[in-house]
Motif scaffolding. Structure first.
Motif, PDB file in Angstrom:
ATOM      1  N   ALA A   6       0.857  -1.190   0.000  1.00  0.00           N
ATOM      2  CA  ALA A   6       0.000   0.000   0.000  1.00  0.00           C
ATOM      3  C   ALA A   6       0.891   1.237   0.000  1.00  0.00           C
ATOM      4  CB  ALA A   6      -0.920   0.002   1.219  1.00  0.00           C
ATOM      5  N   ARG A   7       0.651   2.104  -0.968  1.00  0.00           N
ATOM      6  CA  ARG A   7       1.486   3.305  -1.079  1.00  0.00           C
ATOM      7  C   ARG A   7       0.580   4.530  -1.175  1.00  0.00           C
ATOM      8  NH1 ARG A   7       4.397   5.908  -5.367  1.00  0.00           N
ATOM      9  NH2 ARG A   7       3.480   4.470  -6.883  1.00  0.00           N
ATOM     10  N   CYS A   8       0.901   5.542  -0.401  1.00  0.00           N
ATOM     11  CA  CYS A   8       0.134   6.784  -0.430  1.00  0.00           C
ATOM     12  C   CYS A   8       0.574   7.605  -1.637  1.00  0.00           C
ATOM     13  CB  CYS A   8       0.329   7.570   0.861  1.00  0.00           C
ATOM     14  SG  CYS A   8      -0.673   9.070   0.955  1.00  0.00           S
ATOM     15  N   ARG A   9      -0.335   7.795  -2.582  1.00  0.00           N
ATOM     16  CA  ARG A   9       0.012   8.518  -3.808  1.00  0.00           C
ATOM     17  C   ARG A   9      -0.084  10.034  -3.621  1.00  0.00           C
ATOM     18  NH1 ARG A   9      -0.533   5.811  -8.624  1.00  0.00           N
ATOM     19  NH2 ARG A   9       0.298   7.755  -9.475  1.00  0.00           N
ATOM     20  N   ARG A  10      -1.102  10.482  -2.899  1.00  0.00           N
ATOM     21  CA  ARG A  10      -1.266  11.916  -2.694  1.00  0.00           C
ATOM     22  C   ARG A  10      -1.865  12.183  -1.314  1.00  0.00           C
ATOM     23  NH1 ARG A  10      -0.924  11.124  -7.476  1.00  0.00           N
ATOM     24  NH2 ARG A  10      -0.778  12.286  -9.367  1.00  0.00           N
ATOM     25  N   VAL A  11      -1.572  13.374  -0.809  1.00  0.00           N
ATOM     26  CA  VAL A  11      -2.132  13.834   0.464  1.00  0.00           C
ATOM     27  C   VAL A  11      -2.840  15.154   0.207  1.00  0.00           C
ATOM     28  CG1 VAL A  11      -1.653  14.539   2.821  1.00  0.00           C
ATOM     29  CG2 VAL A  11      -0.330  12.688   1.793  1.00  0.00           C
ATOM     30  N   PHE A  12      -4.119  15.218   0.503  1.00  0.00           N
ATOM     31  CA  PHE A  12      -4.923  16.436   0.319  1.00  0.00           C
ATOM     32  C   PHE A  12      -5.185  17.021   1.704  1.00  0.00           C
ATOM     33  CE2 PHE A  12      -5.874  13.271  -2.897  1.00  0.00           C
ATOM     34  CZ  PHE A  12      -5.705  13.966  -4.092  1.00  0.00           C
ATOM     35  N   ALA A  13      -4.480  18.085   2.023  1.00  0.00           N
ATOM     36  CA  ALA A  13      -4.521  18.607   3.396  1.00  0.00           C
ATOM     37  C   ALA A  13      -4.675  20.130   3.392  1.00  0.00           C
ATOM     38  CB  ALA A  13      -3.252  18.203   4.144  1.00  0.00           C
ATOM     39  N   HIS A  14      -4.856  20.668   4.606  1.00  0.00           N
ATOM     40  CA  HIS A  14      -4.870  22.116   4.867  1.00  0.00           C
ATOM     41  C   HIS A  14      -5.976  22.851   4.101  1.00  0.00           C
ATOM     42  CE1 HIS A  14      -1.079  21.122   6.663  1.00  0.00           C
ATOM     43  NE2 HIS A  14      -0.528  20.851   5.496  1.00  0.00           N
ATOM     44  N   ALA A  15      -7.119  22.213   3.922  1.00  0.00           N
ATOM     45  CA  ALA A  15      -8.204  22.882   3.209  1.00  0.00           C
ATOM     46  C   ALA A  15      -9.470  23.001   4.055  1.00  0.00           C
ATOM     47  CB  ALA A  15      -8.523  22.120   1.916  1.00  0.00           C
ATOM     48  N   HIS A  16      -9.455  22.417   5.258  1.00  0.00           N
ATOM     49  CA  HIS A  16     -10.666  22.441   6.100  1.00  0.00           C
ATOM     50  C   HIS A  16     -10.341  22.970   7.491  1.00  0.00           C
ATOM     51  CE1 HIS A  16     -13.503  20.335   3.439  1.00  0.00           C
ATOM     52  NE2 HIS A  16     -12.456  19.643   3.021  1.00  0.00           N
ATOM     53  N   ASP A  17     -11.110  23.977   7.905  1.00  0.00           N
ATOM     54  CA  ASP A  17     -10.966  24.504   9.263  1.00  0.00           C
ATOM     55  C   ASP A  17     -11.760  23.687  10.270  1.00  0.00           C
ATOM     56  OD1 ASP A  17      -9.305  26.579   8.467  1.00  0.00           O
ATOM     57  OD2 ASP A  17     -11.003  27.887   7.978  1.00  0.00           O
ATOM     58  N   TYR A  18     -12.760  22.959   9.770  1.00  0.00           N
ATOM     59  CA  TYR A  18     -13.604  22.153  10.642  1.00  0.00           C
ATOM     60  C   TYR A  18     -13.467  20.679  10.244  1.00  0.00           C
ATOM     61  CZ  TYR A  18     -15.413  26.805  11.529  1.00  0.00           C
ATOM     62  OH  TYR A  18     -15.497  28.128  11.853  1.00  0.00           O
ATOM     63  N   HIS A  19     -14.032  19.810  11.050  1.00  0.00           N
ATOM     64  CA  HIS A  19     -13.848  18.377  10.836  1.00  0.00           C
ATOM     65  C   HIS A  19     -14.531  17.912   9.555  1.00  0.00           C
ATOM     66  CE1 HIS A  19     -13.034  17.533  15.392  1.00  0.00           C
ATOM     67  NE2 HIS A  19     -12.122  18.287  14.817  1.00  0.00           N
ATOM     68  N   ILE A  20     -13.826  17.133   8.767  1.00  0.00           N
ATOM     69  CA  ILE A  20     -14.375  16.567   7.537  1.00  0.00           C
ATOM     70  C   ILE A  20     -15.399  15.498   7.916  1.00  0.00           C
ATOM     71  CG2 ILE A  20     -13.847  15.264   5.445  1.00  0.00           C
ATOM     72  CD1 ILE A  20     -11.022  16.496   5.544  1.00  0.00           C
ATOM     73  N   ASN A  21     -16.610  15.636   7.381  1.00  0.00           N
ATOM     74  CA  ASN A  21     -17.653  14.654   7.693  1.00  0.00           C
ATOM     75  C   ASN A  21     -17.959  13.718   6.534  1.00  0.00           C
ATOM     76  OD1 ASN A  21     -19.537  16.123   5.982  1.00  0.00           O
ATOM     77  ND2 ASN A  21     -19.800  17.558   7.685  1.00  0.00           N
ATOM     78  N   SER A  22     -17.537  14.068   5.316  1.00  0.00           N
ATOM     79  CA  SER A  22     -17.815  13.193   4.179  1.00  0.00           C
ATOM     80  C   SER A  22     -16.907  13.503   3.008  1.00  0.00           C
ATOM     81  CB  SER A  22     -19.291  13.307   3.740  1.00  0.00           C
ATOM     82  OG  SER A  22     -19.626  14.655   3.482  1.00  0.00           O
TER      83      SER A  22
END
Length: 516
Positions: free
Chosen positions: A226-242
């Protein structure tokens, strides 16, 4: 057929399908009696892929576990042999453990002095390619795009030196290696030994005519990586629900309490904000986003639900910022029924599109509602799940159970819906016209053990303009069969197989699977 006249009777409308009889299939991570469940092992997300051949679960420890279907691989013969069989092969889905990997780790936001849990909130499968599996997983803040692929293990071939003199690790060379080296002795002369650290290597006196250098060779052993291809971060100030994949295969959305962002799979450092409900003054905030889901086939259509019990359908073609909705689905409040708990229990915890894209299923604390996207005046069907708990809302508020977020799911044929409840129970309802199916099952090896014989409910019609309400038991503090409820054991997460009547559901750290 007299005189050539042929009388054709009009086909009578088909009645509702027969009720399903649910049976236990498998359990993974079953607890023994009295075994204490570790917090990190509790399952927090379940998802089938589109083919139904793979199942993924996420837990509070940030791990993703993959299962693969096994009953389809051994089809019992060649295609020619199977075509000769004049009876259907009845085989329910069976899965086995495939692999697991650590998706998220606990983090700390130093700017806000907040701990970020590793708990997996949602998992979504992406399009498979070149024999590899792809999926998205998210915790409260960070989304990761994973590739899981089978790779052949590689190893180093042996040199042609004599290890028989003894190695530091205790291994002894094979006799074939020793005999082959002795053939290289010059005039039967003595061996020369060289001590390199803990390894004692032996060379013939006349040397070796050809030295076989170690090379990397592929073995028949296959391992999953299993390899992490991309990380999508720093776009939400509140908790991601979906999170939800788009049918175009190139984009997906992530939603938190106040915003929905649109991402491209190939671009991890930039997202587009398409919905923003944050008011200029936070004191004016009246509702938050609770769930978001793309239409299964229309890449421009997105639905999202709110804490006020409404569902908004937006068209991404209208404008870059879709704050104005194309359609609004909400049920009008009955006059005189408002109470302190009205808004709390109206909050929608989950929405799912039907496979045909025509219907949306929503779950609030008390009910399941089925909506037709062509009819925004109200739900076409309402299924009572927790109506028997209405007298206990004060107690549920005191112990915070009233804020539990139950998921919902639809069958692949759109004929049934399901959702979870307390005491590790889940409910299955028929949603075709005239159906009275309303089963209560327990997440255990005997799902029907809590069932009692109940009189059949009167048939009710369900058409595009009529609405049906399916009720459960009315006694407070008990389930549909009169059993006392345990509010500490709750079945929040479940998923329906995309093409067969099979349900996977999570009871604490155990994954139960049923078929009908």
């Amino acid at each position: 057929m007299n005189g050539g006249d042929e009388v054709i009777d009009e086909a009578a409308p088909a009645g509702p399908p027969p009720h399903l009889e649910w049976k236990f299939s498998q359990v993974f991570g079953e607890r023994t009696a009295g075994e204490e469940v570790q917090e990190v092992d509790i399952i927090s997300a379940i998802e089938f892929d589109k083919s139904g051949n793979h199942l993924a679960t996420g837990d509070r420890g940030g791990r993703v576990v993959l299962f693969e279907r096994t009953d389809t691989k051994d089809n019992g013969g060649s295609r020619r042999d199977l075509e000769k069989i004049d009876y259907p092969i009845t085989r329910h889905p069976e899965f086995r453990y495939k692999t697991e990997f650590q998706s998220h780790e606990p983090e700390f936001d130093y700017l806000k002095s907040l701990e970020i849990e590793e708990k997996i909130n949602k998992i979504r499968w992406c399009q498979a390619a070149n024999g590899a599996l792809f999926l998205l997983s998210t915790n409260d803040k960070t989304i990761k795009f994973w590739k899981v692929q089978e790779k052949k293990a590689k190893k180093i071939s042996e040199m042609n030196v004599d290890h028989s003199k003894g190695l530091g690790n205790g291994n002894i060379a094979t006799s074939s290696t020793s005999s082959s080296l002795k053939s290289y002795l010059a005039n039967g002369g003595p061996d020369r030994s060289y001590n390199c650290g803990s390894y004692e290597l032996s060379f013939p006196a006349g040397g070796i005519p050809s030295l076989r250098l170690p090379v990397v060779v592929a073995s028949h052993e296959i391992s999953l990586v299993a390899r992490c291809r991309r990380v999508f971060a720093h776009a939400h100030d509140y908790h991601i629900n979906s999170i939800s994949n788009n049918s175009d295969g190139a984009t997906f959305v992530s939603a938190d309490d106040l915003r929905i962002n649109l991402w491209n799979f190939e671009i991890s450092n930039q997202s587009f904000n398409i919905v923003d409900v944050k008011p200029a003054n936070m004191e004016d905030l009246t509702e938050v986003i609770t769930s978001a889901e793309f239409h299964p086939t229309h890449c421009n259509t997105l639905a999202y639900s709110s804490s006020k019990g409404s569902i908004r359908l937006i068209d991404l073609r209208q404008s870059a910022l879709c704050d104005s909705h194309a359609k609004l689905f909400e049920e009008q409040e009955i006059p005189g029924s408002r109470s302190f708990f009205t808004e709390i229990i109206a909050s929608i915890s989950d929405i799912k599109f039907g496979k045909d894209g025509r219907h949306i299923l929503s779950r609030d604390y008390m009910t399941l509602k089925l909506w037709d996207i062509n009819m925004d005046s109200g739900p076409v069907a309402t299924f009572q799940v927790h109506e028997h708990l209405r007298p206990k809302l004060c107690d549920l508020y005191e112990n915070d159970s009233i804020f539990d977020k139950f998921e919902c799911c639809l069958s692949g044929d759109g004929m049934r819906v399901a959702t979870g409840s307390y005491s590790n129970l889940f409910r299955v309802f028929g949603c075709t016209p005239g159906s009275t199916e309303a089963e209560t099952l327990e997440a255990s090896k005997n799902p029907m053990r809590r069932q009692v014989q109940t009189p059949s409910r009167p048939s009710r019609s369900l058409s595009s303009i009529t609405r049906v309400v399916r009720r459960g038991a009315e006694s407070p503090g008990v389930d549909a069969n009169g059993n006392s409820l345990d509010f500490t054991t709750k079945l929040l997460h479940l998923a329906w197989h995309p093409s067969e009547n099979s349900i996977a559901c999570a009871a604490a750290n155990s994954l139960y699977m049923y078929y009908a």
